[in-house]
Write an enzyme that holds these catalytic residues in place. Structure first.
Site, PDB file in Angstrom:
ATOM      1  CB  CYS A  59      32.087  22.003  -6.585  1.00  0.00           C
ATOM      2  SG  CYS A  59      32.559  20.991  -7.986  1.00  0.00           S
ATOM      3  CE  LYS A  97      27.945  18.126  -3.430  1.00  0.00           C
ATOM      4  NZ  LYS A  97      28.074  18.886  -2.171  1.00  0.00           N
ATOM      5  CG  HIS A 109      31.812  19.691  -0.953  1.00  0.00           C
ATOM      6  ND1 HIS A 109      30.935  20.395  -1.757  1.00  0.00           N
ATOM      7  CD2 HIS A 109      32.792  19.238  -1.791  1.00  0.00           C
ATOM      8  CE1 HIS A 109      31.376  20.371  -3.020  1.00  0.00           C
ATOM      9  NE2 HIS A 109      32.491  19.673  -3.059  1.00  0.00           N
ATOM     10  CG  HIS A 158      28.745  17.528  -6.868  1.00  0.00           C
ATOM     11  ND1 HIS A 158      28.270  18.808  -6.659  1.00  0.00           N
ATOM     12  CD2 HIS A 158      30.100  17.600  -6.737  1.00  0.00           C
ATOM     13  CE1 HIS A 158      29.289  19.617  -6.410  1.00  0.00           C
ATOM     14  NE2 HIS A 158      30.402  18.913  -6.444  1.00  0.00           N
ATOM     15  CD  GLU A 181      32.932  17.957   3.813  1.00  0.00           C
ATOM     16  OE1 GLU A 181      32.812  17.202   2.818  1.00  0.00           O
ATOM     17  OE2 GLU A 181      32.055  18.765   4.148  1.00  0.00           O
ATOM     18  CG  PHE A 208      37.864  20.590 -10.011  1.00  0.00           C
ATOM     19  CD1 PHE A 208      38.084  19.715  -8.967  1.00  0.00           C
ATOM     20  CD2 PHE A 208      37.505  20.063 -11.246  1.00  0.00           C
ATOM     21  CE1 PHE A 208      37.960  18.344  -9.142  1.00  0.00           C
ATOM     22  CE2 PHE A 208      37.365  18.695 -11.436  1.00  0.00           C
ATOM     23  CZ  PHE A 208      37.591  17.847 -10.394  1.00  0.00           C
TER      24      PHE A 208
END
Lengths: 400, 425
Positions: B175, B347, B315, B352, B326, B411
């Site tokens: 990501c 997002k 994010h 996303h 975050e 990830f």
């Protein structure tokens, strides 16, 4: 860290090498196998296709937690294992301070699929038994939740970080053979310029995969029938997929000397190209254009190529190699098979190993294209020309 | 604008062209209008049957189609559209002759289900094994599948179409990929290797297996109805991210090179940073140190203090874990200054866009700097009391914005941050 444009490039050493392959694991085992001209092929399991299976390896030695091993598919285990060997070889295994700022560039494809799940769905579809939600339902019910993580390209790097603690930066390059040429090129450029001090670079490939054979069979790239060395495949071209993991620790000379690390060799240059192969001879011309950028000092040097055995690229590369008749050539594809992303790091590793052992390993080629070479190599050129695209070269030299 | 070099003596890297495609539309103008109006691009998936799926919505780009249909083909087309827009704005090079390298953030490629099923049928049997499939694959019947499903195929196509120089790099940092592509471009220019770089992030991979994979990891929102309300960054009732498609493209140049050719400078990539988390395959280290370190490295790379950041493009995936982590890490880095920083997550509207997200959100960050207006985080009805960000909730906010931090976490322990400014710092 500074990266001043004007600063002179810093010398970059190869201070760690990790290899696991169809010929075994570690530097001594590979050196012996190459000198004994051993080749390990499997021609029954995927007949008529030939692969080079991974030699028996005890993964526990580098991946102590079974839970970690279970979270990985074979390609990740192979790579994580080889990365551990490289860190051991560089003497930085377990050194949290250095590993915490080690930059990693991994060249990766993707992981194996669950063939049983795929086949069940494909069979049902071929029988006409699949309604609109059939695929969704089977995937939701039959896929292992963590399989995705064993397939994701960047999770080889992820596993190396988890298992070995390599946790500076982590980048995964994709794109078959070219991915690892670029991985080496970028890691070298970053260290030379001061953007990085130390990097772990490499790749892993599991050749014992039906799904990969299918992918390459689309383009009729697989070697079938009888195994032959790479230079003997002109009338039955193709590659035999190989299983290997290979990682290198690259380090600025200053950083290596400060910690008392010994170099295997120096990585002087890596260049890469994307020839537009629609025109015949494009690969030959690409390799010709890269050659002068390396800084080769002699007409009778040494060269290790990852030539695939696939046509027309192998013949185009051979046409280039014939322009340098004084060079002793070695094709890793003959001994290791074709390991895609891993082939170029493997060439770099064997070049560094040869320099450190004071000899180029012997030819393994009944056609006589590869010739004996006695003197200790001070420069070895490494060549890669991908089976469908991507060309590159590197120069590995003895440290002065 | 003054110095051609930054505080660390490196060439300043500027942006001279940008392009973007998301589920909200094609192009900067459409996206910006709808983004600042708080519109959602999330809808119920119609591209394939959703029967049996837990998550049935996504931010698909349905107004772009490719033939033959494949996620990789769509991924390629989205990248092409975003790049065309970026190059038109930058007015750099000549047609099909971009004067620099390509760095492409792209989803991992593999054979997809329509093609796999076609292969099964081609065996001519109703009971077959993988050997039969293998034997049906060769002979040129499926020759085009080879190129389509090579990992390097999208980059190779873009390199040929736009005439980028050298070996194009395809990369994945999950990501964070889009941010990494920009970082690689910045590094190449700082090294003096290139005067210009084309950095693209693209993802067109909403297909059944992709949805299932994220679903099985419990990463996706299942609040399917209404789909527009599913993505709820920083809300107490958030339950996962929404998969989406899109592409973002940026032309980066050295300040010198851009000035020499009289290009319009849209903004500056003042700093980049990344730091690996080795804790777990999908979860962040509970102490947040890698993310904290990533943001601090980025500030140091830009030569800025936390107090100089006046907006964070988060994010903000809307997974329970991401948003909490975050916030906790950002609070450590920014301390007392944090309440003064408006934070927003694109997002909430575009979903996303995975491999593209870092690039798409960098484009949106630069548009924020240009318009001095922060797009909202929509669906912010029930604030999470544990997340004390100054969230730009539900409606866009005019603000003085000089430096934006854009964060991407993925990830595999991937953390990357960018700092974008209007002027060189």
């Amino acid at each position: 860290m500074t990266d001043l444009k004007s600063a002179a490039p810093r010398e970059v050493w190869i201070t760690g090498i990790g290899i696991v392959s169809s010929l075994g694991e570690g530097l001594d085992a590979h050196w012996d196998a190459l000198n004994e001209k051993r080749i390990n092929t499997e021609d029954q399991r995927f007949a008529p296709y030939i692969v080079h299976p991974l030699a028996p390896v005890s993964f526990d030695a580098q991946i102590p937690k079974k839970g970690d091993q279970r979270q990985m598919e074979a390609w990740q285990r192979i790579g994580t294992y080889a990365a551990g060997l490289a860190l051991d070889s560089a003497g930085i295994k377990g050194n949290a301070e250095i590993l915490g700022r080690t930059d990693m560039i991994v060249a990766a494809g993707g992981g194996e699929r669950d063939l049983a799940v795929d086949l069940a769905i494909m069979n049902a579809d071929a029988k006409g038994n699949s309604g609109p939600g059939f695929l969704n339902e089977r995937l939701m019910n039959d896929l292992r939740p963590t399989l995705f993580l064993a397939q994701l390209s960047n999770l080889l790097a992820g596993n190396i970080a988890i298992v070995h603690g390599v946790s500076g930066t982590s980048r995964t390059f994709m794109g078959e053979e070219a991915a690892s040429i670029d991985a080496a090129r970028i890691a070298l450029a970053r260290i030379e310029s001061g953007q990085s001090d130390i990097a772990l670079v490499g790749a892993a490939h599991n050749g014992e995969r039906s799904d990969l054979l299918v992918l390459y069979e689309f383009g009729d790239f697989n070697l079938t029938g009888k195994y032959t060395p790479v230079w003997q495949r002109e009338n039955n071209s193709g590659f035999a997929l190989g299983s290997a993991g290979c990682f290198l620790v690259l380090e600025s000379r200053k950083h290596a000397e400060a910690r008392g690390a010994k170099p295997y060799a120096k990585l002087t240059k890596v260049v890469a190209d994307l020839a537009q192969r629609k025109q015949p001879g494009a690969v030959t011309r690409s390799l010709q254009a890269m050659w002068p950028k390396l800084g080769v000092l002699t007409d009778n040097g040494n060269l290790i190529t990852g030539a695939t055995g696939v046509e027309p690229v192998t013949s185009e590369e051979k046409a280039f190699l014939k322009q340098h008749p004084g060079f002793a050539v070695r094709a890793t594809g003959t001994m290791f098979g074709h390991t895609l992303e891993t082939q170029f790091p493997l060439g770099l590793a064997l070049a560094a190993l040869s320099i450190s052992r004071g000899a180029l390993f012997p030819p393994n080629d009944p056609t006589g294209f590869e010739v004996e070479k006695q003197d200790a190599p001070t420069q070895i050129v490494v060549v890669g020309a991908g089976h469908w695209q991507g060309e590159g070269m590197a120069l590995v030299e003895a440290v002065k | 604008m003054s110095a051609p070099r930054d505080k660390l003596g490196r060439p300043i890297v500027v942006v001279t062209g940008m392009g973007v495609v998301t589920s909200l539309g094609a192009g900067k103008q459409d996206n910006w209008t709808r983004l600042t109006a708080g519109e959602s691009g999330i809808r119920t998936v119609t591209r394939f049957p959703v029967d049996g799926l837990k998550t049935t919505m996504a931010g698909t780009v349905d107004f772009v189609t490719v033939n033959p249909a494949s996620s990789t083909g769509l991924t390629e087309r989205l990248a092409e559209l975003a790049t065309e827009e970026a190059l038109e704005q930058a007015a750099i090079g000549t047609k099909a002759n971009f004067p620099g390298p390509l760095f492409l953030a792209v989803a991992p490629v593999e054979v997809e289900w329509p093609q796999r099923l076609a292969l099964g049928r081609a065996t001519g049997k109703t009971e077959f094994d993988y050997g039969d499939v293998l034997r049906a694959s060769g002979g040129g019947k499926f020759g085009e599948f080879h190129h389509r499903f090579m990992f390097g195929s999208v980059a190779s196509h873009l390199a040929e179409t736009f005439g980028t120089k050298g070996s194009p790099i395809s990369l994945s940092t999950a990501c964070a990929s889009g941010a990494t592509a920009i970082q690689l471009g910045v590094e190449a220019i700082r090294r003096g290797e290139a005067d210009a770089a084309l950095c693209v992030g693209t993802d067109g991979s909403v297909n059944p297996e992709a949805l299932v994979r994220f679903s099985l990891l419990s990463a996706l929102s299942t609040q399917n109805d209404p789909p527009q309300a599913a993505s709820k960054p920083f809300s107490k009732n958030r339950d996962g991210f929404v998969m989406a498609e899109g592409a973002g493209a940026m032309v980066l140049e050295s300040y010198d090179s851009a000035m020499a050719r009289g290009a319009t400078i849209l903004g500056v990539v003042a700093g980049c940073g990344e730091l690996t988390d080795s804790f777990h395959r999908t979860r962040s280290s509970p102490d947040g140190k890698p993310i904290i370190g990533c943001m601090r490295k980025t500030l140091a790379d830009a030569g800025l203090e936390p107090e100089q950041i006046d907006h964070i493009n988060a994010h903000g995936t809307a997974t329970p874990e991401n948003d909490k982590m975050e916030y906790n890490t950002t609070a450590v880095v920014f301390g007392d200054h944090l309440p003064k920083i408006p934070v927003s997550s694109n997002k909430s509207m575009v979903g996303h866009t995975i491999s593209a997200a870092g690039a798409v959100e960098a484009v949106f960050s630069l548009l924020t700097l240009e318009h001095q207006r922060i797009p909202p985080t929509i669906n912010y009805q029930v604030p999470d009391p544990a997340i004390l960000f100054d969230v730009v909730g539900n409606t866009a906010r005019d603000a003085r914005v000089t430096a934006v931090m854009s964060n991407s976490f993925g990830f595999g322990g991937q953390n990357a941050s960018l700092i974008l400014t209007r002027e060189p710092v």
